[in-house]
Write an enzyme that holds these catalytic residues in place. Sequence first.
Site, PDB file in Angstrom:
ATOM      1  N   THR A 107      34.717  60.746  63.747  1.00  0.00           N
ATOM      2  CA  THR A 107      34.472  59.892  62.574  1.00  0.00           C
ATOM      3  C   THR A 107      35.100  60.517  61.335  1.00  0.00           C
ATOM      4  OG1 THR A 107      32.398  59.306  63.589  1.00  0.00           O
ATOM      5  CG2 THR A 107      32.655  58.696  61.263  1.00  0.00           C
ATOM      6  N   ARG A 154      53.380  66.017  70.270  1.00  0.00           N
ATOM      7  CA  ARG A 154      53.897  66.827  71.366  1.00  0.00           C
ATOM      8  C   ARG A 154      54.501  65.882  72.396  1.00  0.00           C
ATOM      9  NH1 ARG A 154      54.010  70.567  68.486  1.00  0.00           N
ATOM     10  NH2 ARG A 154      52.896  72.551  68.634  1.00  0.00           N
ATOM     11  N   PHE A 185      43.773  60.889  63.764  1.00  0.00           N
ATOM     12  CA  PHE A 185      43.651  60.670  62.309  1.00  0.00           C
ATOM     13  C   PHE A 185      43.208  61.958  61.629  1.00  0.00           C
ATOM     14  CE2 PHE A 185      41.820  58.249  58.576  1.00  0.00           C
ATOM     15  CZ  PHE A 185      43.034  57.691  58.189  1.00  0.00           C
ATOM     16  N   HIS A 210      62.684  69.028  67.021  1.00  0.00           N
ATOM     17  CA  HIS A 210      61.401  69.642  66.632  1.00  0.00           C
ATOM     18  C   HIS A 210      61.476  70.280  65.228  1.00  0.00           C
ATOM     19  CE1 HIS A 210      57.469  71.457  68.407  1.00  0.00           C
ATOM     20  NE2 HIS A 210      57.359  71.246  67.101  1.00  0.00           N
ATOM     21  N   GLU A 269      60.727  70.266  76.350  1.00  0.00           N
ATOM     22  CA  GLU A 269      61.761  70.669  75.387  1.00  0.00           C
ATOM     23  C   GLU A 269      62.070  72.166  75.520  1.00  0.00           C
ATOM     24  OE1 GLU A 269      59.434  69.442  71.816  1.00  0.00           O
ATOM     25  OE2 GLU A 269      59.583  71.528  71.183  1.00  0.00           O
TER      26      GLU A 269
HETATM   27  C1  8YV Z   1      55.808  74.439  64.532  1.00  0.00           C
HETATM   28  C2  8YV Z   1      54.499  72.424  65.265  1.00  0.00           C
HETATM   29  O1  8YV Z   1      56.883  74.791  63.807  1.00  0.00           O
HETATM   30  O2  8YV Z   1      52.849  73.694  64.137  1.00  0.00           O
HETATM   31  C3  8YV Z   1      53.140  72.978  65.087  1.00  0.00           C
HETATM   32  O3  8YV Z   1      52.278  72.653  65.905  1.00  0.00           O
HETATM   33  O4  8YV Z   1      54.688  71.537  65.997  1.00  0.00           O
HETATM   34  C4  8YV Z   1      55.718  72.950  64.628  1.00  0.00           C
HETATM   35  O5  8YV Z   1      55.957  72.272  63.462  1.00  0.00           O
HETATM   36  C5  8YV Z   1      55.882  75.064  65.876  1.00  0.00           C
HETATM   37  O6  8YV Z   1      54.840  74.655  66.697  1.00  0.00           O
HETATM   38  C6  8YV Z   1      55.927  76.564  65.773  1.00  0.00           C
HETATM   39  O7  8YV Z   1      55.061  77.233  66.655  1.00  0.00           O
END
Ligand code: 8YV
Length: 323
Positions: A182, A242, A156, A289, A271
Amino acid sequence: MNKPKVIVTRQWPCEVEAQLKQLYDVQLNESDVPLSTDALKHALQTADAVLTTVTDIITADVLNAPNKRAKIIGQFGVGYNNIDIQAAKGQGLTVTNTPHVLTDCTADIAMLLLLMSARRASEGERLILNQQWTGWTPTQLLGQKVTGKTLGLIGFGRIAQAMAKKAHHGFDMKILFYVPSTPDQHIVDDLQATRCDSVEDLLAHSDFVSLHCPAGVTTKHLINEARLKLMRPTAHLINTARGDVVDSDALIHALKTGEIAGAGLDVYEGEPQLNPEFLTLNNIALLPHLGSATEETRTAMGNRVLVNIAAFFAGHEPNDKVV
Ligand code: 8YV
């Protein structure tokens, strides 16, 4: 005084690259091909700052390269699970990230995947692209209504809260959340959100589950076979966090057997390689992504890295220092 030497591992928005050229002795990556492990080591040995992205796997081995010149890694992204943070700390390196500027765009992608999955948008588009659509029918591709349903957020932080805002105020959704820390009570009150005592509790009571926790040892395969079984058969799982947070094999099984209704994914384990079984499923929406992928946000991310390294070179602590 000589300008600091900066190596950028991937191609960045041209506006940011132009500034980098002005301010630093910069090595850009015009080919945009990711650097090899040896090239990453060489970058740390030859530059004062190395500017990385999610595709650069900065392991302890890379960070332990001898005779390093680099003092700072400026990550272009809010997530930094591609960097062994403890090893970076051990090597006395500063690491920064780019929070805030990608919050809304990533929340938008989560909302997009939620809508796509609920309304079977990918299936519908495939029907048209494959020239298989024979016309409207009263029972074709019936999905699930979004307005008024319950959205469960695991994690959150900023992105989850931005999604909750769109979902609650825009789609009249009821918000549940699970987070170990919290959160600010004003935010919880504004969203009329309910805190769940456990991930299990949240899964059992949500129509849509969206993941917003960082990747790491404690969250690897947080969504596994047992937890997927707790979700409603009409529920959808959305992942813009992720790939490692979800056990892909378990998810594929749950989607195949109808344990859950659908999923919307922007990130994947390992990925850009995808478990090939994902491609055989109909009840899934897949994006490559794209969380922060807008012109405005990617430029803002680059500018945020610039501010961080400028502070560092001026002898100050960068605002977005991770270690
Ligand atoms: C980024 C992302 O573009 O910022 C992040 O953690 O997941 C992406 O949106 C990517 O990680 C670039 O490093």
